[in-house]
Write an enzyme that holds these catalytic residues in place. Structure first.
Site, PDB file in Angstrom:
ATOM      1  N   THR A  90       0.864  -1.191   0.000  1.00 41.67           N
ATOM      2  CA  THR A  90       0.000   0.000   0.000  1.00 41.67           C
ATOM      3  C   THR A  90       0.897   1.235   0.000  1.00 41.67           C
ATOM      4  OG1 THR A  90      -0.255  -0.221   2.397  1.00 41.67           O
ATOM      5  CG2 THR A  90      -2.048  -1.044   1.028  1.00 41.67           C
ATOM      6  N   LYS A  97       4.133  -6.915   3.771  1.00 43.27           N
ATOM      7  CA  LYS A  97       3.868  -5.510   3.461  1.00 43.27           C
ATOM      8  C   LYS A  97       3.708  -4.762   4.775  1.00 43.27           C
ATOM      9  CE  LYS A  97       0.533  -3.418   3.624  1.00 43.27           C
ATOM     10  NZ  LYS A  97      -0.660  -2.624   3.962  1.00 43.27           N
ATOM     11  N   THR A 146      -2.486  -2.146   8.378  1.00 44.46           N
ATOM     12  CA  THR A 146      -2.015  -3.501   8.244  1.00 44.46           C
ATOM     13  C   THR A 146      -0.599  -3.836   7.870  1.00 44.46           C
ATOM     14  OG1 THR A 146      -4.179  -3.950   7.419  1.00 44.46           O
ATOM     15  CG2 THR A 146      -2.665  -5.766   7.478  1.00 44.46           C
ATOM     16  N   GLU A 152       6.645   5.196   7.288  1.00 44.92           N
ATOM     17  CA  GLU A 152       6.145   6.396   6.614  1.00 44.92           C
ATOM     18  C   GLU A 152       6.947   7.628   7.025  1.00 44.92           C
ATOM     19  OE1 GLU A 152       1.601   4.716   6.241  1.00 44.92           O
ATOM     20  OE2 GLU A 152       2.148   6.029   7.890  1.00 44.92           O
ATOM     21  N   THR A 199     -10.145  11.020   4.421  1.00 46.15           N
ATOM     22  CA  THR A 199     -11.115   9.944   4.175  1.00 46.15           C
ATOM     23  C   THR A 199     -12.114  10.409   3.122  1.00 46.15           C
ATOM     24  OG1 THR A 199     -12.335  10.823   6.054  1.00 46.15           O
ATOM     25  CG2 THR A 199     -11.025   8.861   6.408  1.00 46.15           C
TER      26      THR A 199
END
Lengths: 367, 367
Positions: free
Chosen positions: A116, A142, A153, A239, A367
């Site tokens: 992702t 991942k 996740t 990140e 979102t």
């Protein structure tokens, strides 16, 4: 998809709001041999109510039908946004076309498909001999944060052709995960979908491995190696991160205390911002340890940043701060070592620095 | 400095590496009436070894001598950088000149003197009647993060002329702190020097308050009000923060579980970055609760952002995301409410958003 039934083991997130896919996968791992795993990225299928549960059932049904196997032999993993209905049209299409393209050379494609916010592939493999038989093991993972910007996740799939029964496989996986995936942190947030699954189909034709003995130890060591190899790459790909930070705590009273102390440092916001700023601010390391309940023999404790002693025997050490700051700015991999002088247990935890890029990345994702 | 002996109560950081000033203050609060508190900012005197201990002794000795009181009646609080020797010349000079300038109108100056990275003064006062006697209470606090850029510490000093014995004062302070200072979080890091101290010198001449009864309840309510008032201003002044966020958890199985769930949300990096980004990303709220071990009746649980229901009965709610994002961007104070539907306990926790400014502030501050 395995050519034949696999013994399976899995470790799954304990988050209360975990995805129904995790419930189904955990149930199937416990009760059935496994033939296939299906994973989707982009939607975590968590907090999606009854529809989410139906979608998981539909997914296992369709894949089982396409492969001509029992539904209980399918595991489902989802990673992505929380609380949004699944696009089942896409899942349906993907299953039908995916089954047609099955090939033994697709590991890299699979590793790429589950990414992702990851910026690089996470694959690790190993090969070893048991009873003169060659055993292969491969893992893909991942993850670039415990939770991603709505794309939750950490997922890891490990496959081996080793012949090993369910109990020893489960035991080896628990040992491996405890000191690899359970010893990393990007932002302290655990996702609703984390899963590590190991499948073993026995095609190497070695003698079936038992829960102890030389063969178990060898298998266990290799499984640990693959897990650790993959686990390290997650905070490295954290990140916004600029640095991988390895924190070794030694001299702890127990294994649990070693891990608690190391995780205390690894989850300290201020420690992580100091690392981003190349600041050898060891006070933040001590404050983080001090906030855990672990035993410390202060009079004998020592803290290192890289190879430099910064605190020793309950007092600050003299060191060249400019030189140490330079070391921090020049290296992409940093080691912190703490000796608590309270026992003999050790633990290494891996994390990354906390950067303004991380904050912007997670604040600007809407979102 | 109080004109006469005070009964005293204090709550102090449990950090293993706490400053020797905290040890001395805790000891003196336990064993002696108190006359004076001396606080310095700029240096936390933590992790400073034996010299740090000597410096605290010297400080209490000198102040006691200047005031003509016993050394055991002095409390010492330090806030600032960790691991650096104290500048005792400055302390000595400060004590001698400070004692000469004592005046009953100096509360604001004192509140200003203890500020480090704080951007506004934190003072709160109240007045009430017991036995027809007017009782005054005032509190000052400092703190803009649990730990500041090397300038650790939340400090709070409360003074009252109420007549109240040691045990009831301690009891009232524990109750007040538990739901005020212990219910705030800026960055999840607890400092080596946190202290809340309450002094009561009895000059109001009310009947001495006991550990229960109407007078105790009244005193306790006012102490809680002052503590809560000061505590709220700390996350509001959080380093780099743009928003104060109040998180109310209700329907919890116990008080502890209510606090654990609320703190789980308040310390989630991803929730805090979402708030900075004005993103009504409720999945991060659920993931944070789900990571704690608290009981949740998922089928009946509800989550609100402001007045908007975002999750209800284990399924997403329909809401206008753009409107809710607008609400988040327009307000400096945000309320999150969660009903766990598992019991009757509640807890409100206060935090702030996590911003790129916070990261830069803490990364760029160099030792």
């Amino acid at each position: 998809v395995s050519e034949c039934d696999c013994t399976a083991a899995g470790t799954f997130t304990r988050n209360t709001f975990r995805s129904p896919s995790v419930d189904v996968s955990e149930h199937n791992v416990r009760t059935s041999p496994i033939r296939a795993i299906i994973a989707n990225s982009g939607n975590a299928n968590a907090c999606t109510g009854e529809n989410g549960e139906k979608d998981v059932r539909f997914t296992t049904q369709l894949l089982a039908a396409e492969l001509g196997i029992k539904q209980s032999k399918v595991l489902v993993c989802s990673t992505g946004i929380i609380g949004v209905p699944m696009n089942m049209r896409a899942i349906e299409k993907g299953i039908i076309s995916g089954v047609k393209k099955l090939s033994s050379n697709n590991w890299e494609k699979a590793a790429r498909a589950i990414m992702t916010t990851d910026t690089f592939l996470k694959i690790s493999s190993t090969r070893f001999k048991i009873d003169g038989k060659t055993v292969n093991m491969i893992g893909i993972a991942k993850g670039a944060g415990m939770i991603h910007p709505n794309m939750a996740t950490m997922l890891c799939f490990i496959a081996t052709d080793c012949a090993i029964a369910k109990r020893p496989l489960g035991k080896a996986l628990r040992i491996a995960v405890d000191r690899s995936f359970n010893c990393i942190s990007v932002d302290g947030d655990t996702s609703t979908n984390d899963s590590v699954i190991a499948l073993a189909n026995g095609m190497a034709e070695n003698q079936n491995i038992k829960t102890s003995g030389k063969a178990f130890d060898l298998f266990s060591r290799h499984l640990k190696k693959v897990c650790l190899d993959l686990a390290k790459r997650i905070p490295k790909d954290g990140e916004g991160a600029t640095k991988l930070i390895e924190i070794l705590v030694e001299g702890a009273k127990s294994d649990d205390e070693a891990k608690t102390a190391a995780m205390g440092i690894a989850t300290s916001t201020l420690f992580k911002t100091a690392m981003f700023g190349n600041d050898p601010n060891w006070g933040r390391i001590l404050a983080a340890i001090g906030n855990t309940d672990v035993a410390v023999n202060k009079e004998k404790s020592i803290v290192w940043i890289g190879k430099t002693v910064v605190f020793k025997h309950n007092a600050p050490s003299r060191f060249d701060a400019a030189k140490l700051s330079n070391f921090l700015s020049k290296n992409k991999e940093i080691w912190i070592k703490v000796n608590l002088a309270a026992g003999k247990s050790t633990c290494t935890v891996r994390t990354c620095d906390l950067t303004d890029e991380y904050v912007r990345f997670n604040a600007n994702y809407h979102t």
